[in-house]
Scaffold this motif. Sequence first.
Motif, mmCIF file in Angstrom:
data_model
loop_
_atom_site.group_PDB
_atom_site.id
_atom_site.type_symbol
_atom_site.label_atom_id
_atom_site.label_comp_id
_atom_site.label_asym_id
_atom_site.label_seq_id
_atom_site.Cartn_x
_atom_site.Cartn_y
_atom_site.Cartn_z
ATOM 1 N N TYR A 133 0.852 -1.189 0.000
ATOM 2 C CA TYR A 133 0.000 0.000 0.000
ATOM 3 C C TYR A 133 0.885 1.235 0.000
ATOM 4 C CZ TYR A 133 1.030 1.042 4.923
ATOM 5 O OH TYR A 133 1.660 1.378 6.097
ATOM 6 N N LYS A 134 0.298 2.366 -0.395
ATOM 7 C CA LYS A 134 1.027 3.636 -0.374
ATOM 8 C C LYS A 134 0.106 4.751 0.085
ATOM 9 C CE LYS A 134 4.115 2.687 -4.287
ATOM 10 N NZ LYS A 134 4.587 3.184 -5.581
ATOM 11 N N LEU A 135 0.606 5.561 0.988
ATOM 12 C CA LEU A 135 -0.066 6.820 1.283
ATOM 13 C C LEU A 135 0.367 7.847 0.237
ATOM 14 C CD1 LEU A 135 0.483 7.279 5.141
ATOM 15 C CD2 LEU A 135 -1.343 6.056 3.973
ATOM 16 N N ILE A 136 -0.439 8.864 0.052
ATOM 17 C CA ILE A 136 0.032 10.072 -0.619
ATOM 18 C C ILE A 136 0.620 10.938 0.489
ATOM 19 C CG2 ILE A 136 -0.647 12.142 -1.912
ATOM 20 C CD1 ILE A 136 -3.006 10.454 -3.048
ATOM 21 N N VAL A 137 1.856 11.414 0.321
ATOM 22 C CA VAL A 137 2.517 12.180 1.383
ATOM 23 C C VAL A 137 2.973 13.532 0.841
ATOM 24 C CG1 VAL A 137 4.347 12.205 3.118
ATOM 25 C CG2 VAL A 137 3.294 10.028 2.460
ATOM 26 N N LEU A 138 2.519 14.598 1.490
ATOM 27 C CA LEU A 138 2.850 15.963 1.084
ATOM 28 C C LEU A 138 3.728 16.603 2.147
ATOM 29 C CD1 LEU A 138 -0.772 17.058 0.026
ATOM 30 C CD2 LEU A 138 0.944 15.868 -1.359
ATOM 31 N N SER A 139 4.712 17.398 1.706
ATOM 32 C CA SER A 139 5.710 17.920 2.638
ATOM 33 C C SER A 139 5.829 19.437 2.533
ATOM 34 C CB SER A 139 7.047 17.246 2.321
ATOM 35 O OG SER A 139 8.098 17.940 2.934
ATOM 36 N N PRO A 140 5.236 20.165 3.477
ATOM 37 C CA PRO A 140 5.329 21.630 3.440
ATOM 38 C C PRO A 140 6.621 22.140 4.083
ATOM 39 C CG PRO A 140 3.909 20.950 5.240
ATOM 40 C CD PRO A 140 4.406 19.680 4.582
ATOM 41 N N SER A 141 7.141 23.267 3.534
ATOM 42 C CA SER A 141 8.382 23.817 4.085
ATOM 43 C C SER A 141 8.159 25.139 4.805
ATOM 44 C CB SER A 141 9.403 24.009 2.965
ATOM 45 O OG SER A 141 8.960 25.006 2.073
ATOM 46 N N ASN A 142 6.957 25.713 4.671
ATOM 47 C CA ASN A 142 6.650 26.927 5.431
ATOM 48 C C ASN A 142 5.145 26.948 5.711
ATOM 49 O OD1 ASN A 142 5.276 28.062 3.153
ATOM 50 N ND2 ASN A 142 7.273 28.666 2.321
ATOM 51 N N GLU A 145 2.777 27.146 2.690
ATOM 52 C CA GLU A 145 2.683 25.872 1.969
ATOM 53 C C GLU A 145 1.893 24.839 2.777
ATOM 54 O OE1 GLU A 145 5.697 23.525 -1.012
ATOM 55 O OE2 GLU A 145 6.441 23.977 0.992
ATOM 56 N N ALA A 146 1.996 24.933 4.099
ATOM 57 C CA ALA A 146 1.199 24.029 4.946
ATOM 58 C C ALA A 146 -0.293 24.243 4.697
ATOM 59 C CB ALA A 146 1.541 24.249 6.420
ATOM 60 N N ILE A 147 -0.686 25.488 4.556
ATOM 61 C CA ILE A 147 -2.097 25.808 4.261
ATOM 62 C C ILE A 147 -2.489 25.248 2.889
ATOM 63 C CG2 ILE A 147 -3.684 27.721 3.747
ATOM 64 C CD1 ILE A 147 -1.966 29.381 5.808
ATOM 65 N N ASP A 148 -1.685 25.575 1.891
ATOM 66 C CA ASP A 148 -2.027 25.174 0.521
ATOM 67 C C ASP A 148 -2.025 23.649 0.370
ATOM 68 O OD1 ASP A 148 -2.144 27.875 0.039
ATOM 69 O OD2 ASP A 148 -0.146 27.999 -0.859
ATOM 70 N N LEU A 149 -1.081 22.999 1.043
ATOM 71 C CA LEU A 149 -1.022 21.532 0.934
ATOM 72 C C LEU A 149 -2.109 20.848 1.777
ATOM 73 C CD1 LEU A 149 2.814 20.721 0.840
ATOM 74 C CD2 LEU A 149 1.190 20.851 -1.062
ATOM 75 N N THR A 150 -2.591 21.522 2.807
ATOM 76 C CA THR A 150 -3.734 20.969 3.546
ATOM 77 C C THR A 150 -4.961 20.952 2.635
ATOM 78 O OG1 THR A 150 -2.852 21.725 5.657
ATOM 79 C CG2 THR A 150 -5.209 21.245 5.586
ATOM 80 N N TYR A 151 -5.172 22.046 1.900
ATOM 81 C CA TYR A 151 -6.252 22.052 0.894
ATOM 82 C C TYR A 151 -6.072 20.873 -0.072
ATOM 83 C CZ TYR A 151 -7.283 27.024 2.067
ATOM 84 O OH TYR A 151 -7.627 28.189 2.680
ATOM 85 N N ARG A 152 -4.847 20.755 -0.552
ATOM 86 C CA ARG A 152 -4.571 19.739 -1.568
ATOM 87 C C ARG A 152 -4.777 18.328 -0.999
ATOM 88 N NH1 ARG A 152 1.026 18.843 -4.757
ATOM 89 N NH2 ARG A 152 0.184 17.441 -6.351
ATOM 90 N N ALA A 153 -4.418 18.160 0.283
ATOM 91 C CA ALA A 153 -4.565 16.845 0.924
ATOM 92 C C ALA A 153 -6.030 16.404 0.902
ATOM 93 C CB ALA A 153 -4.037 16.899 2.354
ATOM 94 N N PHE A 154 -6.934 17.316 1.253
ATOM 95 C CA PHE A 154 -8.360 16.944 1.266
ATOM 96 C C PHE A 154 -8.847 16.612 -0.141
ATOM 97 C CE2 PHE A 154 -8.232 18.705 5.505
ATOM 98 C CZ PHE A 154 -9.085 17.841 6.184
ATOM 99 N N PHE A 253 13.737 17.955 2.260
ATOM 100 C CA PHE A 253 12.273 18.106 2.277
ATOM 101 C C PHE A 253 11.861 18.895 3.510
ATOM 102 C CE2 PHE A 253 10.691 15.022 5.486
ATOM 103 C CZ PHE A 253 11.819 14.233 5.700
ATOM 104 N N GLY A 254 10.653 19.442 3.448
ATOM 105 C CA GLY A 254 10.091 20.156 4.595
ATOM 106 C C GLY A 254 10.916 21.364 4.989
ATOM 107 N N THR A 255 10.994 21.628 6.293
ATOM 108 C CA THR A 255 11.663 22.845 6.763
ATOM 109 C C THR A 255 13.154 22.836 6.440
ATOM 110 O OG1 THR A 255 11.865 21.805 8.919
ATOM 111 C CG2 THR A 255 10.035 23.340 8.635
ATOM 112 N N VAL A 256 13.753 21.667 6.323
ATOM 113 C CA VAL A 256 15.174 21.617 5.964
ATOM 114 C C VAL A 256 15.368 22.174 4.555
ATOM 115 C CG1 VAL A 256 17.188 20.139 5.645
ATOM 116 C CG2 VAL A 256 15.626 19.699 7.529
ATOM 117 N N GLY A 257 14.371 21.944 3.693
ATOM 118 C CA GLY A 257 14.431 22.501 2.353
ATOM 119 C C GLY A 257 14.512 24.014 2.393
ATOM 120 N N ARG A 258 13.782 24.576 3.315
ATOM 121 C CA ARG A 258 13.776 26.031 3.455
ATOM 122 C C ARG A 258 15.129 26.549 3.951
ATOM 123 N NH1 ARG A 258 9.201 28.997 6.972
ATOM 124 N NH2 ARG A 258 9.897 31.140 6.691
ATOM 125 N N VAL A 259 15.700 25.848 4.914
ATOM 126 C CA VAL A 259 17.014 26.236 5.435
ATOM 127 C C VAL A 259 18.066 26.090 4.329
ATOM 128 C CG1 VAL A 259 18.768 25.762 7.190
ATOM 129 C CG2 VAL A 259 16.340 25.547 7.775
#
Lengths: 360, 252
Positions: A133-142, A145-154, A253-259
Amino acid sequence: MAKVLVKGNEAIAKAAIKAGCQCYFGYPITPQSEIGEYMGRHLPELGRTFITAESELASINMVIGAGTTGTKAMTSSSSCGIALMQEAFSAMCCAEVPGVIISVMRGGPGLGNIAPAQADYFQALKGGGNGDYKLIVLSPSNVQEAIDLTYRAFHLAIKYRNPVMLLADGILGQMMEPAEFKEYPYNDPDVSEWALSGADNRPARNIVSLHMPEGALEELTNRIFEKYELIAKNETTYEDYMLSDAKLVLTAFGTVGRVARAAVKRARENGMKVGLFRPVTLSPFPDRDLHEAAKKADMILDLELNKGQMLLDVRSAVFGACPVEFYGRTGGGLLTPDMIYSKIEELYKTLDSKKEAGVR
Amino acid sequence: METLVYKRPESLLKDGHFTFCPGCGHGVVLRIIAELIDEYNLQKDTIAISSVGCSIFLEKFFNLDVAGASHGRSPCVATGVKRCKPDKFVFTYQGDGDAATIGFNETIHTACRGEHLTTIMINNTNFGMTGGQASATTLAGQVTTTTPAGRNPELTGYPLHAAEIVAKCDGTAYCARVAITDTKNIRKAKEAIRKAFEAQIKGLGYGFVEVLAACPTNWHMPPVEAVKHIGNVIETVHPVGVFKDITAKEQL
């Protein structure tokens, strides 16, 4: 709509509500408890459902109940709490039940600590649940993006009838920054063709994860994996930051991507051709695009707050196109722009010498 | 003139033949549930939640929408369904291994929340589908594949009395233990399940009915002897009775 100053965890909760989340089922755990608190304040006043469940096991199984009716629902937790949900993720993928899971990673293994970490990449992508099995996994960096990817997740959860995880970390959860809450931008598909609603003038339906007849489970799993191929084709996204002429490509990925982005900027200012490849969808992983970037580069430097987890997918995508180095910290230790910049300087020097020596 | 006295409930599939062992109690209880759903005309509004054990294959028998749950989690799945669709009729069908052993925490919390749903728990004092291992409700002294010398409370504890505990939860509207040992008791069981269903229909809270049922295969008894064993032995440990009923008060 103007930007507002908002904490990552609250931004995710608010975005979920704007995405049409009708139910939140959760159990408190640091560093994501603000999500449940926000939901507890706001969902009841909207006439929606909020339950503090008896455990993470209960939370995710309540999400399953909501999902079988085609209703948008979510839970949130962190590391050891997400561990308890693995059985249900497997069942959701098999029975094709939509649902959104927010995972705000803390230090592990074990109870670990409550510092930010990224050591649950394997947990999200390679799963502790049983079977194929596989989940769909989204990774926000700020926070934006957390807001936009939460929309996308639903949206993706309903569109593909699969659980979607937003994989954030304690930095993002606890960080405040300005962000904008746009309107939910997606048109979700109709669920009435499959959702349970009672056998009213139609044959009875079932949404189950046990398939005993010989061949049935193989046929089902093959079909679901064709769906994963479609998801990979349609939904894979990543950030390309100065990749076009990069000799040294950072992956993070995620916040490390931002750094890492800040370190890349500084390296460019100092004449080093460095770029960043940041997967936004970890599953599906942007492996073809990373391979193309690797073919043009002299070296990949993978950066993570763990002992090297995404590293396996990076190596698999690069597939020998160039050398892959790893630099990471674990147990709640952080990577700063200075640390990453120093590592860039150290490795960049070796690129020319390697080239002179004909080493690739 | 002919009078119809028996017909197959619409809530059972026409070709849904029960696949249980001879003398097993599951078929009787599934039929009772189907009859009641027909009587209340709830077929088009029902979502049934299956569990893990011999209680798993609801979609093979019921002409109803069915959601499957992992072991012990049907009350959570049911909670999710009911909270999203409060106008639907939602029940879980579980065994003692599921509702009283791996999932008892979920059972208790569902009762404490007073969820407007119903649980029917078949108690045959063992894990039937996996071949007769001891469960939480197994009697002291009972021989199972994991207690070959009989359950010794000093080593493996005492039987859990599910209905008595569920009845203590404030959100429980109706709670009873029944035994399907003869026609009279089967009719009583149906009336208990009816009350538990009505507790949900009237929005009074959680309904829980524990049904003592025979498992002749794993008890290593002929069916007739197994049914007698319920009355003679199991009821002395898990007594039948109504432990809570606020549906009666509501009618006054």
